[in-house]
Design an enzyme around this catalytic site. Structure first.
Site, mmCIF file in Angstrom:
data_model
loop_
_atom_site.group_PDB
_atom_site.id
_atom_site.type_symbol
_atom_site.label_atom_id
_atom_site.label_comp_id
_atom_site.label_asym_id
_atom_site.label_seq_id
_atom_site.Cartn_x
_atom_site.Cartn_y
_atom_site.Cartn_z
ATOM 1 N N CYS A 1 0.795 -1.239 0.000
ATOM 2 C CA CYS A 1 0.000 0.000 0.000
ATOM 3 C C CYS A 1 0.824 1.283 0.000
ATOM 4 C CB CYS A 1 -0.935 0.000 1.212
ATOM 5 S SG CYS A 1 -2.116 -1.345 1.153
HETATM 6 N N1 LIG Z 1 -2.763 -6.256 1.906
HETATM 7 C C1 LIG Z 1 -3.148 -5.159 2.496
HETATM 8 O O1 LIG Z 1 -2.735 -4.874 3.618
HETATM 9 C C2 LIG Z 1 -4.148 -4.204 1.855
HETATM 10 C C3 LIG Z 1 -4.753 -3.244 2.649
HETATM 11 C C4 LIG Z 1 -5.676 -2.376 2.102
HETATM 12 C C5 LIG Z 1 -5.939 -2.440 0.741
HETATM 13 N N2 LIG Z 1 -5.312 -3.379 -0.042
HETATM 14 C C6 LIG Z 1 -5.663 -3.385 -1.464
HETATM 15 O O2 LIG Z 1 -6.486 -4.515 -1.726
HETATM 16 C C7 LIG Z 1 -6.194 -5.046 -3.021
HETATM 17 C C8 LIG Z 1 -5.816 -6.511 -2.901
HETATM 18 O O3 LIG Z 1 -4.663 -6.625 -2.094
HETATM 19 P P1 LIG Z 1 -4.203 -7.988 -1.428
HETATM 20 O O4 LIG Z 1 -3.150 -7.626 -0.467
HETATM 21 O O5 LIG Z 1 -5.367 -8.776 -0.967
HETATM 22 O O6 LIG Z 1 -3.565 -8.713 -2.711
HETATM 23 P P2 LIG Z 1 -3.133 -10.270 -2.830
HETATM 24 O O7 LIG Z 1 -2.065 -10.302 -3.868
HETATM 25 O O8 LIG Z 1 -2.877 -10.850 -1.483
HETATM 26 O O9 LIG Z 1 -4.445 -10.968 -3.387
HETATM 27 C C9 LIG Z 1 -4.964 -10.720 -4.637
HETATM 28 C C10 LIG Z 1 -5.535 -12.016 -5.186
HETATM 29 O O10 LIG Z 1 -6.171 -11.715 -6.429
HETATM 30 C C11 LIG Z 1 -5.951 -12.807 -7.297
HETATM 31 N N3 LIG Z 1 -6.185 -12.350 -8.675
HETATM 32 C C12 LIG Z 1 -5.398 -11.576 -9.431
HETATM 33 N N4 LIG Z 1 -5.995 -11.316 -10.606
HETATM 34 C C13 LIG Z 1 -7.181 -11.953 -10.585
HETATM 35 C C14 LIG Z 1 -8.247 -12.058 -11.497
HETATM 36 N N5 LIG Z 1 -8.217 -11.447 -12.680
HETATM 37 N N6 LIG Z 1 -9.307 -12.808 -11.158
HETATM 38 C C15 LIG Z 1 -9.351 -13.438 -9.954
HETATM 39 N N7 LIG Z 1 -8.377 -13.345 -9.043
HETATM 40 C C16 LIG Z 1 -7.308 -12.619 -9.358
HETATM 41 C C17 LIG Z 1 -4.547 -13.251 -6.999
HETATM 42 O O11 LIG Z 1 -4.327 -14.590 -7.398
HETATM 43 C C18 LIG Z 1 -4.502 -13.087 -5.473
HETATM 44 O O12 LIG Z 1 -4.872 -14.270 -4.799
HETATM 45 C C19 LIG Z 1 -5.089 -4.163 -3.584
HETATM 46 O O13 LIG Z 1 -5.641 -3.165 -4.368
HETATM 47 C C20 LIG Z 1 -4.473 -3.549 -2.356
HETATM 48 O O14 LIG Z 1 -3.890 -2.287 -2.640
HETATM 49 C C21 LIG Z 1 -4.431 -4.271 0.487
#
Ligand SMILES: NC(=O)c1ccc[n+]([C@@H]2O[C@H](COP(=O)([O-])OP(=O)(O)OC[C@H]3O[C@@H](n4cnc5c(N)ncnc54)[C@H](O)[C@@H]3O)[C@@H](O)[C@H]2O)c1
Length: 453
Positions: free
Chosen positions: A275
């Site tokens: 982030c």
């Molecule tokens: N991790 C954090 O602390 C956090 C906090 C707040 C916001 N976010 C935001 O949330 C979003 C997700 O982050 P995250 O940390 O969960 O990511 P992550 O990489 O842990 O998970 C994302 C998942 O999406 C899947 N994926 C990718 N493309 C896909 C598609 N086309 N169809 C289906 N699945 C698909 C991936 O295989 C993965 O399992 C991001 O935008 C991030 O900025 C993350």
């Protein structure tokens, strides 16, 4: 409210709605579990077959989600997962939680959102609610997602409902988790907002409605830019303190006793995680398109991105006191995850620090109980390395220098300082000044003694 909206509202109230989450990562899996716990049937969709299999077998792979929860919900038939978007046919709501990284050029990489929305659009049907949760620039929901979904012939706010709700999960935080972090929700229309509020209200304690998807998108970017800029400020203060022989850690700890108007941020080896190093650049990219030059974001970015170089300079300074060079020295990195007690390596400053040390000819090893191996991308040096179990008595002394990058609680700092010849501490893990400890943003013990004399 239209009949379509009323039907969905009733399904949400009665928990008969079938909910879906696209992207089962750090954000998506906890959300799917909360929705299932709230009484809905939740289906996760992910391209990664291993995650889908784990959910269907009742296993968690995210540290903040208990396997017993996934197990009991999947056994009760409340939670399942698929790699096939065809399951969207049976869903009433979808939360999109896919990654939003930056390209090497620091431009937003929208490919994950685009591919997820393409998958959903194929099976979009009247009466669905689609909520984007991925952190992204203001305008994504109505400029990217809405036209792609409307290309099906269905209209947002009429035939289907659309909202943005930023995720605020803080991995590893035992107090605040998905269910008790207030959720900001902005709908494309007031009805879209009301339906999204109904969905989240079933699983999350406090809902904060805002007037539009763009406001909701901007809220998240303000929160993360606020952190990036304040960390940049305190990192700059650390660089200043280093020159002035003042302990920045002592300064921050004393400043935070002010009961109002101050919030403590701490310096460190550089920004990490999915982030803070990334999101502000989504905002600056978008702002530049309107001719606006967002100076705070760029400046904080420069300072924060320079911290790994400063750490490497510190290592050089420490070795210099032993008449040694980085080239040829053996260096143990302690902790590579981007923050304490988690396994997340995304954007971790350790990647750049190890890459810079390798480029200068160091022999490096690392120990991290959460991260068994590291694969650095090309721009961090493009190396692969496996963890060693050397953060322990009897093993530390063989290194020329030990560098604390991540202050995991399980490290025994007393032993480390006692056995290491040199320690570079980027996290204030070693509280008392010691002659062999070089701390980021603080004088060495010898220097502080000189200052006192
Ligand atoms: N991790 C954090 O602390 C956090 C906090 C707040 C916001 N976010 C935001 O949330 C979003 C997700 O982050 P995250 O940390 O969960 O990511 P992550 O990489 O842990 O998970 C994302 C998942 O999406 C899947 N994926 C990718 N493309 C896909 C598609 N086309 N169809 C289906 N699945 C698909 C991936 O295989 C993965 O399992 C991001 O935008 C991030 O900025 C993350």
């Amino acid at each position: 409210m239209s009949a379509l909206a009323e039907t969905l509202r009733e399904k949400l109230k009665s928990r008969r709605a079938r909910t879906g989450v696209v992207g089962l990562g750090y954000v998506g899996l906890p959300l799917a579990v909360e929705l299932a716990k709230a009484g809905f049937h939740a289906t996760g969709i992910d391209l990664d077959g291993r995650k889908v299999q784990a959910v269907n077998e009742g296993r968690s792979y995210i540290p903040d989600v208990a396997t017993k929860d996934v197990e009991s919900l999947s056994r009760a038939g409340k939670l399942d997962a698929s790699t096939d978007f065809a399951v969207v046919r049976d869903l009433d709501t979808i939360n999109i939680c896919v990654p939003t990284p930056l390209r090497k050029t620091k431009d937003p990489d929208m490919s994950y959102i685009v591919s997820a929305v393409e998958g959903i659009a194929k099976y979009l049907h009247p009466g669905m609610l689609i909520v984007l949760e991925s952190t992204t620039y203001p305008g994504t929901t109505d400029e990217v997602v809405q036209p792609m979904l409307e290309a099906t012939g269905l209209k947002a706010g009429v035939d289907f409902f659309l909202a943005f709700s930023p995720e605020r999960v803080d991995p590893g935080n035992p107090t605040f988790q998905t269910h008790n972090v207030p959720k900001v929700v902005g709908g494309f229309t007031p009805t879209c907002s009301a339906l999204a509020k109904e969905l989240y209200g079933s699983a999350i304690e406090t809902i904060v409605p805002v007037s539009s998807t763009r406001v909701a998108e901007m809220v998240k970017l303000l929160e993360n830019t606020f952190r990036a800029v304040n960390i940049g400020l305190v990192n700059e203060l650390a660089l200043m303190c280093d020159r002035m022989n003042i302990d920045v850690w002592e300064v921050v700890d004393a400043a935070k006793t002010k009961p109002f108007g101050f919030m403590a941020f701490y310096p460190g080896p550089g920004l990490g995680g999915h982030c803070i190093p990334i999101d502000p650049f989504y905002l600056s990219w978008k702002a530049k398109q309107t001719g606006f030059d967002p100076r705070f974001i760029e400046l904080a970015g420069h300072i924060n991105a320079g911290m790994p170089h400063y750490v490497v300079d510190k290592v050089g300074e420490a070795l210099n006191t032993r008449r040694k060079a980085i080239n040829g020295s053996s260096i143990l990195i302690l902790g590579v995850a981007y923050k304490r007690d988690i396994d997340d390596m995304r954007e971790s400053p350790a990647l750049d620090i190890m890459g810079l040390l390798l480029a200068r000819g160091a022999n490096i090893a690392y120990a991290d109980p959460f991260v068994p191996e590291v694969h650095a991308r090309e721009w961090s040096g493009g190396y692969d390395i496996k963890a060693v179990d050397d953060a322990k008595r009897g093993a530390i002394g063989k290194y020329d220098c030990v560098v604390i990058i991540t202050d995991h609680k399980s490290f025994d700092y007393e032993t480390i300082v006692a056995e290491a010849d040199l320690v570079v501490d980027t996290r204030n893990a070693v509280k008392q000044p010691r002659p062999n400890v070089f701390k980021l943003g603080a004088p060495r013990a010898e220097e502080s003694e000189k200052a006192l004399a």
